[in-house]
Design an enzyme around this catalytic site. Structure first.
Site, mmCIF file in Angstrom:
data_model
loop_
_atom_site.group_PDB
_atom_site.id
_atom_site.type_symbol
_atom_site.label_atom_id
_atom_site.label_comp_id
_atom_site.label_asym_id
_atom_site.label_seq_id
_atom_site.Cartn_x
_atom_site.Cartn_y
_atom_site.Cartn_z
ATOM 1 N N HIS A 219 -8.706 54.830 5.490
ATOM 2 C CA HIS A 219 -7.425 54.756 6.223
ATOM 3 C C HIS A 219 -7.620 53.988 7.533
ATOM 4 O O HIS A 219 -6.763 53.202 7.937
ATOM 5 C CB HIS A 219 -6.878 56.157 6.501
ATOM 6 C CG HIS A 219 -6.588 56.939 5.252
ATOM 7 N ND1 HIS A 219 -5.955 56.384 4.161
ATOM 8 C CD2 HIS A 219 -6.838 58.233 4.914
ATOM 9 C CE1 HIS A 219 -5.833 57.302 3.205
ATOM 10 N NE2 HIS A 219 -6.365 58.431 3.643
ATOM 11 N N LEU B 201 9.897 38.790 13.121
ATOM 12 C CA LEU B 201 9.598 39.574 11.911
ATOM 13 C C LEU B 201 10.105 40.991 12.129
ATOM 14 O O LEU B 201 9.885 41.565 13.183
ATOM 15 C CB LEU B 201 8.074 39.621 11.677
ATOM 16 C CG LEU B 201 7.622 40.493 10.500
ATOM 17 C CD1 LEU B 201 7.796 39.761 9.174
ATOM 18 C CD2 LEU B 201 6.153 40.914 10.641
ATOM 19 N N ASP C 98 -2.133 50.754 -1.140
ATOM 20 C CA ASP C 98 -2.856 51.810 -1.864
ATOM 21 C C ASP C 98 -4.328 51.437 -2.054
ATOM 22 O O ASP C 98 -4.674 50.260 -2.084
ATOM 23 C CB ASP C 98 -2.178 52.040 -3.224
ATOM 24 C CG ASP C 98 -2.611 53.364 -3.855
ATOM 25 O OD1 ASP C 98 -3.080 54.256 -3.114
ATOM 26 O OD2 ASP C 98 -2.474 53.496 -5.078
HETATM 27 C C1 IPE Z 1 1.810 55.714 -2.468
HETATM 28 O O1 IPE Z 1 0.435 55.870 -2.690
HETATM 29 C C2 IPE Z 1 2.168 56.091 -1.068
HETATM 30 C C3 IPE Z 1 1.623 55.251 -0.007
HETATM 31 C C4 IPE Z 1 0.919 54.165 -0.141
HETATM 32 C C5 IPE Z 1 1.983 55.675 1.315
HETATM 33 P P1 IPE Z 1 -0.151 57.172 -3.366
HETATM 34 O O2 IPE Z 1 -1.609 56.962 -3.487
HETATM 35 O O3 IPE Z 1 0.301 58.383 -2.650
HETATM 36 O O4 IPE Z 1 0.552 57.144 -4.814
HETATM 37 P P2 IPE Z 1 0.205 57.954 -6.132
HETATM 38 O O5 IPE Z 1 0.159 59.407 -5.770
HETATM 39 O O6 IPE Z 1 -1.127 57.488 -6.622
HETATM 40 O O7 IPE Z 1 1.302 57.611 -7.076
HETATM 41 C C1 IPE Z 2 -3.132 54.713 0.438
HETATM 42 O O1 IPE Z 2 -4.445 54.895 -0.003
HETATM 43 C C2 IPE Z 2 -2.865 55.398 1.756
HETATM 44 C C3 IPE Z 2 -1.905 56.501 1.653
HETATM 45 C C4 IPE Z 2 -1.335 56.946 0.572
HETATM 46 C C5 IPE Z 2 -1.564 57.152 2.898
HETATM 47 P P1 IPE Z 2 -4.865 56.201 -0.781
HETATM 48 O O2 IPE Z 2 -5.299 57.234 0.210
HETATM 49 O O3 IPE Z 2 -3.810 56.642 -1.719
HETATM 50 O O4 IPE Z 2 -6.130 55.676 -1.579
HETATM 51 P P2 IPE Z 2 -6.530 56.038 -3.060
HETATM 52 O O5 IPE Z 2 -5.359 55.711 -3.934
HETATM 53 O O6 IPE Z 2 -6.850 57.505 -3.089
HETATM 54 O O7 IPE Z 2 -7.714 55.178 -3.331
HETATM 55 MG MG MG Z 3 -3.404 56.226 -3.679
#
Ligand code: IPE
Ligand code: IPE
Ligand code: MG
Length: 266
Positions: free
Chosen positions: A39, A133, A22
């Site tokens: 990303h 792995l 995240d």
């Molecule tokens: C969780 O992250 C899902 C992934 C990392 C794929 P999110 O960014 O979507 O989670 P929330 O919405 O903040 O809980």
């Molecule tokens: C995690 O990073 C990637 C996915 C959920 C696909 P985020 O896109 O949720 O990044 P933040 O949380 O908005 O910073």
């Molecule tokens: Mg996020």
């Protein structure tokens, strides 16, 4: 092997590490870049996580790449995430294969187009005999989806179990049936929540949260998480005294708990 049925073996290096990757969006925003740049950089962090896990002797690495709730994001971001996923499957599988990685993609794959599903099938087939792995990528995955799909599949196979099904009946149908339960859970990006990740399998995982954004994740972050993991006492419901006693006697593993139920064939 279920942590609620038997006490798992505790090893210095976690056998299975599961990560919520995240903070990509915030990493990019801080740099005045579009979220998708985060990303893209996140893919590099995935390479680093795989490399570092292999080096440290982790056997299972599970990465949350796209949740069943991430479809709620702007269409454009969803489409970039899917493109990146396709790109990784097209360009990285040969390298993963050469490093001895077995690739598994779990989630509700029906929502993806047939070209992507085909890439997934081929990547899994190509790497299926690798043992160094097991890298599981959770895509359109949700913990609740998993419990429901497993229950449906089990009851379709064994309608007779409707009033007596047990944890061990259900487990082979869960999406993560190919892996032991995670020992160590890591979430980057500073949020302290599970976000519908492996809700069944995380029952006894050690949880580690870091403010590091996913694109900045590296071997050092993994080492911090493993160091923290080593300081935990994994009691699995027992007292501290019992844990120390069983360690002294060298029988820290596979202690049978009370029978799961009274069914004759259990
Ligand atoms: C969780 O992250 C899902 C992934 C990392 C794929 P999110 O960014 O979507 O989670 P929330 O919405 O903040 O809980
Ligand atoms: C995690 O990073 C990637 C996915 C959920 C696909 P985020 O896109 O949720 O990044 P933040 O949380 O908005 O910073
Ligand atoms: Mg996020």
């Amino acid at each position: 092997m279920s942590s609620t049925q038997t006490i798992p073996q505790v090893t210095a290096v976690p056998k299975h590490v599961a990560i919520i990757m995240d903070g990509n969006g915030r990493w990019a925003t801080r740099r005045f870049l579009p979220r998708v740049a985060g990303h893209q950089r996140g893919v590099e962090a995935v390479r680093e996580a795989v490399r570092a896990s292999i080096e440290r002797g982790v056997r299972y690495l599970t990465l949350f790449a796209f949740s069943s709730e991430n479809w709620r994001r702007p269409e454009e971001e969803v489409s970039v995430l899917l493109q990146l996923f396709r790109m990784v499957l097209e360009q990285e599988v040969a390298k993963l294969h050469a490093s001895g990685v077995r690739l598994k993609i779990v989630g509700d794959l029906e929502r993806f187009d047939s070209r992507l599903r085909d890439l997934i099938r081929r990547a899994e087939a190509k790497t299926e005999a690798n043992t160094r792995l097991t890298l599981t990528v959770c895509a359109n995955y949700g913990g609740r989806w998993d419990v429901i799909q497993a229950t449906r599949a089990l009851l379709a196979d064994r309608p007779d179990l409707v009033s007596s099904l047990t944890e061990s009946d259900l487990e082979p149908y869960l999406a993560m049936a190919h892996a032991p339960e995670p020992d160590l859970f890591i979430r980057t990006g500073g949020e302290m929540r599970i976000s519908n990740f492996l809700i069944w399998q995380l029952a006894y995982a050690e949880l580690f949260f870091t403010d590091t954004f996913w694109p900045d994740f590296n071997a050092k972050t993994l080492d911090e998480a493993i160091a923290s993991y080593r300081n935990r006492e994994r009691r699995f419901g027992r007292t501290s005294e019992q844990v120390r006693e069983s360690r002294r006697q060298g029988r820290d593993e596979q202690v049978r708990l009370a029978p799961e139920d009274s069914r004759a064939d259990a």
